[in-house]
Design an enzyme around this catalytic site. Structure first.
Site, PDB file in Angstrom:
ATOM      1  N   ILE A  25      25.422  13.801  22.152  1.00  0.00           N
ATOM      2  CA  ILE A  25      25.746  15.068  22.798  1.00  0.00           C
ATOM      3  C   ILE A  25      25.185  15.139  24.208  1.00  0.00           C
ATOM      4  O   ILE A  25      25.846  15.625  25.132  1.00  0.00           O
ATOM      5  CB  ILE A  25      25.209  16.237  21.940  1.00  0.00           C
ATOM      6  CG1 ILE A  25      26.017  16.336  20.649  1.00  0.00           C
ATOM      7  CG2 ILE A  25      25.277  17.553  22.701  1.00  0.00           C
ATOM      8  CD1 ILE A  25      25.423  17.276  19.631  1.00  0.00           C
ATOM      9  N   SER A 145      19.860  23.792  15.424  1.00  0.00           N
ATOM     10  CA  SER A 145      20.513  23.136  14.302  1.00  0.00           C
ATOM     11  C   SER A 145      20.626  24.120  13.147  1.00  0.00           C
ATOM     12  O   SER A 145      19.770  24.993  12.961  1.00  0.00           O
ATOM     13  CB  SER A 145      19.717  21.917  13.848  1.00  0.00           C
ATOM     14  OG  SER A 145      20.233  21.421  12.621  1.00  0.00           O
ATOM     15  N   TYR A 170      12.677  18.600   9.915  1.00  0.00           N
ATOM     16  CA  TYR A 170      13.541  18.659  11.091  1.00  0.00           C
ATOM     17  C   TYR A 170      13.957  20.105  11.349  1.00  0.00           C
ATOM     18  O   TYR A 170      13.956  20.563  12.495  1.00  0.00           O
ATOM     19  CB  TYR A 170      14.772  17.781  10.847  1.00  0.00           C
ATOM     20  CG  TYR A 170      15.826  17.875  11.921  1.00  0.00           C
ATOM     21  CD1 TYR A 170      15.603  17.353  13.194  1.00  0.00           C
ATOM     22  CD2 TYR A 170      17.058  18.473  11.659  1.00  0.00           C
ATOM     23  CE1 TYR A 170      16.586  17.433  14.176  1.00  0.00           C
ATOM     24  CE2 TYR A 170      18.043  18.549  12.640  1.00  0.00           C
ATOM     25  CZ  TYR A 170      17.791  18.036  13.891  1.00  0.00           C
ATOM     26  OH  TYR A 170      18.758  18.115  14.861  1.00  0.00           O
ATOM     27  N   LYS A 174      13.336  22.396  14.712  1.00  0.00           N
ATOM     28  CA  LYS A 174      14.410  23.061  15.446  1.00  0.00           C
ATOM     29  C   LYS A 174      14.234  24.578  15.439  1.00  0.00           C
ATOM     30  O   LYS A 174      14.520  25.263  16.440  1.00  0.00           O
ATOM     31  CB  LYS A 174      15.764  22.675  14.846  1.00  0.00           C
ATOM     32  CG  LYS A 174      16.221  21.280  15.241  1.00  0.00           C
ATOM     33  CD  LYS A 174      16.428  21.186  16.757  1.00  0.00           C
ATOM     34  CE  LYS A 174      17.041  19.878  17.177  1.00  0.00           C
ATOM     35  NZ  LYS A 174      17.304  19.826  18.635  1.00  0.00           N
TER      36      LYS A 174
END
Length: 272
Positions: A25, A145, A170, A174
């Site tokens: 990205i 996310s 994770y 985020k």
């Protein structure tokens, strides 16, 4: 109905820092921003991979105004050095780089949990040290996310050893980055500065155009993935940064209702 694509060159005179700009990205953000005339600083851990990205971008956008900034978000010393090297006004910062999976024992060079330290603390330190260079109407984008839904944040235990799936940690990293953006937005309310969160959605490598030096995708895989294009056609790399170019302020071109970069054909790698 989608808005008309922004004209090439409508971001001339703007400077944007994109972290993790050598792949996925981040790469497509950098390429499409270049297409629109922006000067792009590629904040990358590997200078070699960053140079490969620069070559790929210039093969598509001859004369693209690019600068490589060596940046390892897992090292506060590296963050400080990178911030000290920036000597120009920044109109936007896209906090895209991140570690998606790691072993429970993995730590940053400063001893923090690798995902929390890289995905959140590194970006926090970077923006804080760049603050004097942020334009009066800067926009900071935190790439979040959907994994934040699995997270429970407690600042007192954020860096404690964790158990369970890596995806949960994770998500915590985020969620922390997103909370940082919310707090920036609160502190900047009433000013021309803004901070937003962007969930990149689901993007698939086989649907992205090939670029020299980036992760190759075989023709067979591309053919197999082609039928899914209709499902992800609207999932655009920087479309999750939609509010970054909302014409709320004179800095951004009048009539712009789109995104930092229209990546209709450039949905980077899966970044959930």
């Amino acid at each position: 109905m989608d808005a008309a694509p922004p004209p090439p060159g409508d971001l001339l005179g703007r400077t944007v820092l994109v972290t993790g700009a050598n792949a996925g990205i981040g790469y497509w953000c950098a390429e499409q921003l270049s297409t629109r005339g922006a000067r792009v600083l590629l904040g990358c851990r590997s200078p070699e991979r960053a140079r490969t990205a620069v070559t790929a971008i210039r093969s598509q956008v001859p004369g693209a105004d690019l600068r490589v900034l060596t940046l390892d978000l897992g090292s506060l010393d590296s963050v400080a050095r990178a911030a000290a090297e920036v000597d120009e006004k920044l109109d936007a910062v896209i906090g895209n780089a991140g570690v998606k999976a790691a072993d429970r024992s993995a730590r940053t060079s400063d001893g923090f949990d690798l995902m929390v330290g890289t995905n959140f603390l590194g970006h926090f330190a970077l923006v804080a040290q760049l603050e004097p260079l942020l334009s009066p109407d800067v926009r900071v984008v935190a790439v979040g996310s959907i994994a934040h839904r699995f997270a429970h944040l407690d600042p007192d235990t954020l860096d404690d050893p964790w158990s369970g799936p890596s995806l949960r940690q994770y998500g915590r990293s985020k969620a922390s980055l997103m909370a940082f953006a919310f707090e920036l937005a609160r502190r900047w309310s009433g000013s021309s500065r803004s901070a937003v969160c962007a969930h990149p959605g689901y993007a698939v490598d086989p649907l992205t155009p090939p670029r020299a030096g980036l992760t190759p995708v075989s023709g067979v895989i591309r053919a197999l993935a082609a039928p899914t294009r209709v499902l992800v056609h609207r999932a655009r790399t920087a479309a999750r940064c939609r509010s970054c170019t909302r014409p709320r302020r004179p800095m951004w071109p009048a009539g712009t209702t789109g995104v930092l970069a229209d990546c209709s054909s450039s949905a980077g790698r899966r970044h959930g």
